[in-house]
Motif scaffolding. Structure first.
Motif, mmCIF file in Angstrom:
data_model
loop_
_atom_site.group_PDB
_atom_site.id
_atom_site.type_symbol
_atom_site.label_atom_id
_atom_site.label_comp_id
_atom_site.label_asym_id
_atom_site.label_seq_id
_atom_site.Cartn_x
_atom_site.Cartn_y
_atom_site.Cartn_z
ATOM 1 N N MET A 1 -10.426 73.362 63.096
ATOM 2 C CA MET A 1 -10.626 72.372 62.042
ATOM 3 C C MET A 1 -10.372 70.973 62.577
ATOM 4 N N THR A 2 -11.078 70.000 62.051
ATOM 5 C CA THR A 2 -10.833 68.616 62.437
ATOM 6 C C THR A 2 -9.522 68.136 61.825
ATOM 7 N N ILE A 3 -9.002 67.061 62.374
ATOM 8 C CA ILE A 3 -7.749 66.505 61.863
ATOM 9 C C ILE A 3 -7.893 66.117 60.397
ATOM 10 N N GLY A 4 -9.018 65.496 60.059
ATOM 11 C CA GLY A 4 -9.239 65.108 58.668
ATOM 12 C C GLY A 4 -9.249 66.297 57.733
ATOM 13 N N ALA A 5 -9.889 67.400 58.167
ATOM 14 C CA ALA A 5 -9.969 68.592 57.329
ATOM 15 C C ALA A 5 -8.604 69.254 57.182
ATOM 16 N N ILE A 6 -7.797 69.226 58.250
ATOM 17 C CA ILE A 6 -6.462 69.818 58.203
ATOM 18 C C ILE A 6 -5.602 69.116 57.160
ATOM 19 N N ILE A 7 -5.629 67.802 57.162
ATOM 20 C CA ILE A 7 -4.815 67.044 56.203
ATOM 21 C C ILE A 7 -5.386 67.170 54.799
ATOM 22 N N ALA A 8 -6.719 67.101 54.687
ATOM 23 C CA ALA A 8 -7.359 67.197 53.373
ATOM 24 C C ALA A 8 -7.092 68.555 52.727
ATOM 25 N N GLU A 9 -6.997 69.610 53.545
ATOM 26 C CA GLU A 9 -6.728 70.940 53.008
ATOM 27 C C GLU A 9 -5.384 70.989 52.289
ATOM 28 N N ALA A 10 -4.411 70.233 52.804
ATOM 29 C CA ALA A 10 -3.086 70.210 52.179
ATOM 30 C C ALA A 10 -3.095 69.465 50.849
ATOM 31 N N LEU A 11 -4.135 68.669 50.598
ATOM 32 C CA LEU A 11 -4.219 67.909 49.355
ATOM 33 C C LEU A 11 -4.645 68.767 48.168
ATOM 34 N N GLU B 1 -5.226 66.002 41.032
ATOM 35 C CA GLU B 1 -5.538 64.739 40.351
ATOM 36 C C GLU B 1 -6.367 63.801 41.223
ATOM 37 N N LEU B 2 -6.435 64.089 42.531
ATOM 38 C CA LEU B 2 -7.182 63.231 43.451
ATOM 39 C C LEU B 2 -8.646 63.631 43.485
ATOM 40 N N GLY B 3 -9.545 62.645 43.327
ATOM 41 C CA GLY B 3 -10.977 62.878 43.472
ATOM 42 C C GLY B 3 -11.377 62.865 44.930
ATOM 43 N N ARG B 4 -12.668 63.078 45.211
ATOM 44 C CA ARG B 4 -13.144 63.154 46.592
ATOM 45 C C ARG B 4 -12.881 61.861 47.345
ATOM 46 N N ALA B 5 -13.218 60.731 46.753
ATOM 47 C CA ALA B 5 -12.999 59.449 47.427
ATOM 48 C C ALA B 5 -11.509 59.174 47.614
ATOM 49 N N GLU B 6 -10.732 59.558 46.621
ATOM 50 C CA GLU B 6 -9.279 59.354 46.733
ATOM 51 C C GLU B 6 -8.683 60.220 47.831
ATOM 52 N N ARG B 7 -9.208 61.422 48.009
ATOM 53 C CA ARG B 7 -8.710 62.287 49.085
ATOM 54 C C ARG B 7 -9.007 61.684 50.450
#
Length: 340
Positions: A118-128, A133-139
């Protein structure tokens, strides 16, 4: 996990310490046992600790003392009993997403704990996922914010963990833990696999994050130098028990328990010489496989206990933990200095 916990009442009172101001993390009577029946072995014995919001408690002890088992017990990664509260509210074992919003762990090996595909962005986003309450842009914005918080360029979002250095991967692990917006972080030997210069970078990042996010941190390490640098308070662990705890400088400069003194005596200087008298080094090699039936659990290794001094026979019959609160640093030693 079968952690025995109690739901908080509707008024939000603190059932761990009634009437007390809630700590960031409060643990009462944590026990972990491996096996059952005659083969049962208790590895964590009635452990209690508390960490104020914005503070770091360093948990130290030799390998096998039970430090990482405490971490797994708090996170629900191993079967445990006891009470664990965050912000004065007792954690319930279910649902897991509620526990994740309160307490997160940073593991020792960032390469093993990060998905290499997984990319770094995907790894962190997965934890979100625990923050619906966070939308796609907010994530996306939150991923960039967290990377900047741990001093990484947001451009690393498209890279894989294998394309980063060890220190960068550990900072990604810190960012991932922060993604859930927890109140408590458990950091388990997070610098032990890193070079000294990289250790300093990671520790400085963690200290900066603490100031910014106002977290409570349980920092587990076998390195007294690292713990002294990062921690406000220290808890010294031997054979599944905390034997001494207090403000960092109080424990380092005026240790009360023989085990703490032995740990300090074992720290070498650059020329290879110990920093304290070698007479404090343990006399019996590896720690006991399990607790002794009576008396002080450390007595078989103690350089000033009954194995070395016949006049200290009380160590074999009296449990020093019973009146530890009346001694300096709450030391579980019959001969530690009493509080004035």
């Amino acid at each position: 996990m079968s952690l025995d916990v109690v739901r908080p009442d509707s008024a939000g009172s603190d059932p761990v310490r009634p009437g007390a101001a809630p700590a960031g993390l409060e643990v009462r009577g944590l026990n972990v046992q491996y096996g059952s029946g005659r083969g049962a072995h208790k590895v964590i014995n009635d452990l209690s600790l508390s960490i104020a919001t914005g503070q770091v408690l360093g948990l130290v002890g030799e390998s096998g003392s039970g430090k990482s088992t405490v971490a797994r017990g708090l996170l629900g990664l191993t079967t445990a009993t006891g009470a664990v509260a965050v912000g004065g509210q007792i954690l319930h074992t279910k649902p897991a997403i509620r526990r994740a919003r309160n307490i997160q762990m940073i593991f020792q090996d960032p390469y093993a704990s990060l998905n290499p595909r997984m990319t770094i962005g995907a790894i962190i986003a997965e934890a979100l996922v625990v923050r619906p309450e966070l939308g796609r842009a907010e994530r996306r914005a939150e991923v960039s914010r967290l990377l900047e918080l741990v001093l990484l360029d947001p451009d690393v979002t498209d890279r894989l963990p294998g394309q980063l250095s060890g220190g960068q991967r550990q900072r990604v692990a810190i960012a991932r833990a922060l993604a859930a917006s927890p109140k408590v972080i458990v950091a388990d030997e997070i610098t032990s696999a890193l070079d000294v210069s990289v250790q300093a970078q990671v520790l400085n990042v963690l200290r900066g994050v603490l100031r910014h996010e106002q977290l409570s941190v349980l920092f587990i390490s076998h390195s007294l130098a690292v713990v002294r640098y990062i921690s406000d308070h220290i808890a010294v662990m031997h054979d599944g028990r905390i034997v001494e705890t207090g403000a960092t400088e109080d424990v380092i400069t005026a240790p009360q328990h023989p085990y703490t003194r032995a740990l300090l005596a074992a720290v070498p200087t650059l020329d290879g010489a110990p920093i304290q008298d070698t007479s404090w080094l343990p006399i019996a090699g590896p720690q006991e496989a399990g607790p002794l039936a009576t008396g002080c659990p450390y007595r078989a290794r103690c350089p000033v206990g009954p194995a070395a001094r016949d006049d200290r026979s009380d160590c074999a019959t009296v449990d020093p933990a019973l009146d530890a609160a009346g001694r300096v640093n709450q030391a579980t030693c019959l001969f530690a200095r009493p509080r004035r």
